[in-house]
Design an enzyme around this catalytic site. Structure first.
Site, short mmCIF file in Angstrom:
data_model
loop_
_atom_site.label_atom_id
_atom_site.label_comp_id
_atom_site.label_asym_id
_atom_site.label_seq_id
_atom_site.Cartn_x
_atom_site.Cartn_y
_atom_site.Cartn_z
N SER A 36 32.21 42.06 42.81
CA SER A 36 33.10 42.21 41.86
C SER A 36 33.57 40.62 41.09
CB SER A 36 34.26 42.71 42.39
OG SER A 36 34.88 42.03 43.52
N ASP A 326 44.81 40.61 40.76
CA ASP A 326 45.25 41.92 41.33
C ASP A 326 45.27 41.79 42.96
OD1 ASP A 326 42.58 41.62 41.88
OD2 ASP A 326 41.82 43.29 40.92
N HIS A 329 41.03 39.49 43.16
CA HIS A 329 40.24 39.10 41.96
C HIS A 329 40.91 37.73 41.35
CE1 HIS A 329 38.71 43.15 42.70
NE2 HIS A 329 37.62 42.46 42.88
#
Length: 359
Positions: A36, A326, A329
């Site tokens: 991610s 968040d 990240h």
């Protein structure tokens, strides 16, 4: 011994001569593998998921499948190289593969997890892409990336964070987690070798960041203050990341010895990211260990099942300076700094600028 000296002189020549060369007419081709941290929409495209607001609220002003309020570090790298943002391999509508392809998928690890796109699958997807490009090129279709461009492309790898976090999530002890690392490193090695054996000559490997400083990790895993380091990060998680990175450094050294005709650059992402927490005021970040988007307020603004994107979560004001978006990240503001440090080559071994690998 001859191989060792050949590798040394190759690296030395690149460091000395590349900055003196003119790359005005150069073109960068970038193929990226990872999780991610560099996923530009793979998970949402691959599984048909929807990553709603407030993700993408800055720069794009829409959701893009990035786990961020805006651009990821790889987007800033593309801007620095003056190439288009990388479309994801799994995106079916309107992808542009002119400047390369992104294969990174959120949640991916070196082995199969709940996300069915481990590193080995990403490499197989690249090989399929390359073969399909070769098939379509004579017809003037597809990406039109040529054989020389595949050979001269940069192949970047940013994976390993989930390997570490999964072990801790499975309630393994620190020692048990560390004992899983050789297998993870072996899988990274196999992926890199597969790229090399299929013509890749420029390898760009990131190590993993300080997991113990992520608000999610702190909110869910902190038992008491004795488990924290002097910055307030979970010591075991950061120590595990450093142990993983030490093995990755050895891998980079071994690969250079084995392939003296391949440029292999390893980037200390841990140092780059840790600096954001250690010297946060230098960069204008006020609460480095608190998520911008989440629920619960200080100290971490993270609560399970009330995460960013859920109706119960709220985001900090646009323009506020935060390290974490968040809880897992990084924000666009942090990613811009991360990318600038990557592009500087100050954290690279050997110290070769990414722009200098473009032909």
């Amino acid at each position: 011994m001859e191989t060792k000296y050949a590798s040394f002189w190759l690296a030395l020549m690149l460091v000395v001569l590349f900055p003196l060369m003119n790359f005005v007419d150069s073109k960068c081709i970038l193929f990226n593998f990872g999780d991610s941290n560099s996923d530009t929409g793979g998970l949402t495209a691959g599984l048909g998921l929807y990553l709603g607001p407030p993700a993408g609220r800055t720069f794009f002003n829409r959701t893009t499948g990035r786990f961020c309020d805006g651009r990821l570090y790889i987007d800033f790298i593309c801007e620095g190289l003056e190439i288009n943002f990388l479309s994801h391999y799994l995106e079916s509508s309107g992808p542009d593969f002119t400047d390369g392809v992104n294969f990174a998928v959120a949640g991916a690890a070196t082995t199969t997890t709940a996300v069915p796109f481990p590193l080995s699958t990403q490499v197989l997807q690249f090989l399929h892409f390359k073969n399909k490009t070769r098939e379509l090129r004579p017809q003037g279709r597809g990406s039109l990336i040529g054989e020389e461009e595949f050979r001269d492309a940069v192949y970047s790898f940013d994976i390993g964070q989930n390997d570490i976090s999964i072990g801790f999530s499975n309630n393994l002890t620190y020692q048990q987690v560390v004992e899983t690392f050789p297998d993870s490193i072996s899988r990274i090695k196999n992926a890199v070798i597969s790229i090399i054996e299929n013509g890749g000559r420029k390898i760009w490997i990131y190590n993993t960041g300080p997991l113990g400083c992520l608000p999610q990790t702190l909110a869910l895993r902190k038992r008491d203050n004795s488990t924290l380091d002097h910055l307030g990060c979970l010591a075991d998680y950061n120590n595990a990341a450093m142990a993983f990175n030490a093995l990755l450094d050895l891998l980079c050294h071994d690969l250079r010895s084995q392939y003296d005709n391949v440029i292999i650059v390893c980037i200390d992402m841990y140092a780059i990211k840790y600096d954001l927490f250690a010297n946060h005021t230098k960069y204008g970040f006020e609460y480095p260990l608190m998520a911008c988007c989440g629920h619960g307020g200080p100290p971490y603004n993270y609560r399970n099942l009330m995460t960013c994107g859920q109706p119960t979560a709220t985001a900090c004001p646009i323009g506020a300076r935060a390290v974490s978006w968040d809880g897992v990240h990084y924000t666009e503001a942090a990613n811009e700094i991360i990318a600038s440090k990557i592009l500087s080559a100050s954290y690279s071994t050997p110290q070769i600028k990414l722009s200098c690998l473009c032909n």
